[in-house]
Design an enzyme around this catalytic site. Structure first.
Site, PDB file in Angstrom:
ATOM      1  N   GLY A 227       0.758  -1.247   0.000  1.00  0.00           N
ATOM      2  CA  GLY A 227       0.000   0.000   0.000  1.00  0.00           C
ATOM      3  C   GLY A 227       0.781   1.286   0.000  1.00  0.00           C
ATOM      4  O   GLY A 227       0.191   2.368  -0.064  1.00  0.00           O
ATOM      5  N   GLY A 263       3.022  -3.400  -4.426  1.00  0.00           N
ATOM      6  CA  GLY A 263       2.752  -3.540  -5.848  1.00  0.00           C
ATOM      7  C   GLY A 263       3.051  -2.223  -6.537  1.00  0.00           C
ATOM      8  O   GLY A 263       4.047  -2.056  -7.225  1.00  0.00           O
ATOM      9  N   TYR A 304     -11.024   5.881 -10.598  1.00  0.00           N
ATOM     10  CA  TYR A 304     -10.633   6.499  -9.332  1.00  0.00           C
ATOM     11  C   TYR A 304     -10.556   8.030  -9.399  1.00  0.00           C
ATOM     12  O   TYR A 304     -10.158   8.654  -8.418  1.00  0.00           O
ATOM     13  CB  TYR A 304      -9.252   5.985  -8.901  1.00  0.00           C
ATOM     14  N   CYS A 330     -16.996   4.993 -26.688  1.00  0.00           N
ATOM     15  CA  CYS A 330     -18.334   5.599 -26.670  1.00  0.00           C
ATOM     16  C   CYS A 330     -18.850   5.729 -25.239  1.00  0.00           C
ATOM     17  O   CYS A 330     -19.832   5.093 -24.847  1.00  0.00           O
ATOM     18  CB  CYS A 330     -19.282   4.756 -27.528  1.00  0.00           C
ATOM     19  N   GLU A 331     -18.167   6.524 -24.451  1.00  0.00           N
ATOM     20  CA  GLU A 331     -18.533   6.808 -23.055  1.00  0.00           C
ATOM     21  C   GLU A 331     -18.064   8.217 -22.728  1.00  0.00           C
ATOM     22  O   GLU A 331     -16.928   8.587 -23.037  1.00  0.00           O
ATOM     23  CB  GLU A 331     -17.838   5.835 -22.097  1.00  0.00           C
ATOM     24  N   TYR A 359      -1.483  -0.966 -12.214  1.00  0.00           N
ATOM     25  CA  TYR A 359      -2.925  -0.878 -12.496  1.00  0.00           C
ATOM     26  C   TYR A 359      -3.202  -0.154 -13.809  1.00  0.00           C
ATOM     27  O   TYR A 359      -4.190   0.560 -13.930  1.00  0.00           O
ATOM     28  CB  TYR A 359      -3.663  -0.229 -11.320  1.00  0.00           C
TER      29      TYR A 359
END
Length: 417
Positions: A227, A263, A304, A330-331, A359
């Site tokens: 984290g 990570g 996020y 298309c968003e 990520y």
């Protein structure tokens, strides 16, 4: 990655393109390893951040283990050369077949998330006539002060069990012929920038560890999760030294091997996403820069509201104006950056989106039947392809075969594909 010729890489491998600097990964890993040099420790890279085999293998050569949250990630770790005794299998929803394969693979241990899961592990271990090494994930109910989607240490989150449940589960495990409790685990969230919640959680779980050892439960590992955050904008960062000291203070009097599961910290700053401008457009006074990358390539801004620095090449001397960098999907949520300053851009101009090593590709998809990009690693000035760009045929091959089986594609229509 100052010495990397991005234009040459974009020309060779096309865009969108992920590029990783392996030296940055090495530096991050060694800084954390050095911070824990005073104690027995094991760094287990969290594969969910970036599961490319070449990235995992590179970390393995540095001595890293692997933190996995699916049997697929366990298989990846083994394929990449991570020793089985350095692999941990975590995650809330392990299927029976995954538990069975993990036990047969003889990995270090499974992190257990619930009483029911512990019972399933015992049953499966008994059927295999094996002893399952386990650790229990304890939820310390401490606010990590991070984005709610990546906060994992509160009771409102799905992860782990509370302290009283954990005690009962450890006693159950101690009395079982088929379970060996070897560790204790907590993880309060991702992208952490405040050391205090980590310190509080470590002390709380260390107190529990003391009480379990007093009950003759022979713990060997103290797993502090991962984290540690990286800098996307102007975040205050936790240094590896301060992180290690917070853990070591909590562990005073406990002779346990420390496991941490970073990570993002290891790979996040190593990666950039290269994308080319398709064109600019204006809706009224609103400026949009339309590029060939999209939310399916980099989900973090949409999911996020994350902010990544976007840099253009060769036009720094021109006056910049506000714009949104958006993709072809298309968003309305398909954007890579909002309200950032960029100079006037033309078709083919190259942009670099920074700090996407974690990520990024691992969350990519084929939404809108878009092909996932290639990945390239750079080490000592040499670039090599570590993931081919997907082809249309790759993503429809099984569908096409199944459709052929029911006779819905004739030779003419197949040719048009």
């Amino acid at each position: 990655m100052k010495d990397i010729d991005y234009n040459a890489l974009a020309q060779t491998y096309q865009t969108p393109l992920y590029v990783y600097d392996l030296q940055k990964i090495s530096s991050a890993f060694l800084s954390l390893k050095d911070a824990f040099r005073a104690r027995k420790s094991l760094i287990c890279y969290a594969l969910k951040a970036n599961s490319n085999l070449s990235i995992i293998h590179h970390l393995g050569t540095l001595g890293s283990g692997a933190d996995c949250v699916s049997i697929g990630e366990v298989r990846r770790a083994l394929r990449a050369g991570i020793p089985k005794y350095k692999i941990i299998f975590s995650g809330v929803g392990k299927q029976d077949s995954e538990i069975q394969e993990a036990l047969q693979s003889d990995i270090l241990f499974l992190n257990v998330e619930s009483e029911k899961e512990l019972q399933r592990i015992e049953s499966i271990a008994k059927a295999l006539n094996k002893v399952a090494r386990i650790s229990i994930r304890v939820n310390p109910n401490i606010d990590a002060k991070t984005h709610p989607y990546i906060s994992t240490g509160l009771h409102e989150n799905k992860f782990g069990v509370d302290i009283q449940q954990a005690k009962a589960m450890y006693i159950f495990a101690k009395n079982s012929l088929y379970i060996e409790p070897v560790g204790i685990h907590f993880h309060i969230g991702s992208q952490l920038t405040d050391i205090e919640p980590i310190r509080q959680a470590a002390k709380k779980i260390a107190q529990l560890a003391h009480s379990l050892i007093a009950l003759k439960i022979d713990l060997k590992f103290f797993d502090v999760g991962g984290g540690i955050g990286i800098r996307y904008e102007n975040e205050n960062l936790i240094s590896p030294y301060d992180y290690s000291q917070a853990i070591l203070e909590a562990l005073y009097g406990l002779d346990l091997t420390i496991i941490c599961e970073p990570g993002r910290f290891l790979v996040g700053e190593s990666g950039v996403l290269l994308t080319r401008v398709l064109y600019e457009k204006y809706n009224g006074d609103k400026r949009f820069v339309v590029v060939d990358a999209a939310m399916n390539d980099l989900m973090r801004p949409t999911l996020y509201h994350a902010k990544h620095k976007v840099e253009c090449f060769d036009k720094q001397d021109l006056e910049s104006t506000p714009c949104d960098v958006v993709g072809p999907i298309c968003e309305s949520g398909d954007y890579l950056a909002k309200n950032i300053m960029l100079p006037p851009l033309a078709h083919g101009d190259l942009l670099k989106i920074e700090n996407v090593g974690a990520y990024g590709y691992s969350m990519a998809s084929n939404y809108n039947t878009r092909l996932r990009p290639a990945e390239v690693a750079v080490q000592n000035g040499n670039a090599r392809l570590i993931k081919n760009r997907e082809r249309f045929e790759d993503i429809i091959s099984d569908e096409e075969k199944l459709l052929e089986n029911v006779g819905h594609i004739d030779s003419h229509s197949k040719g048009e594909l």
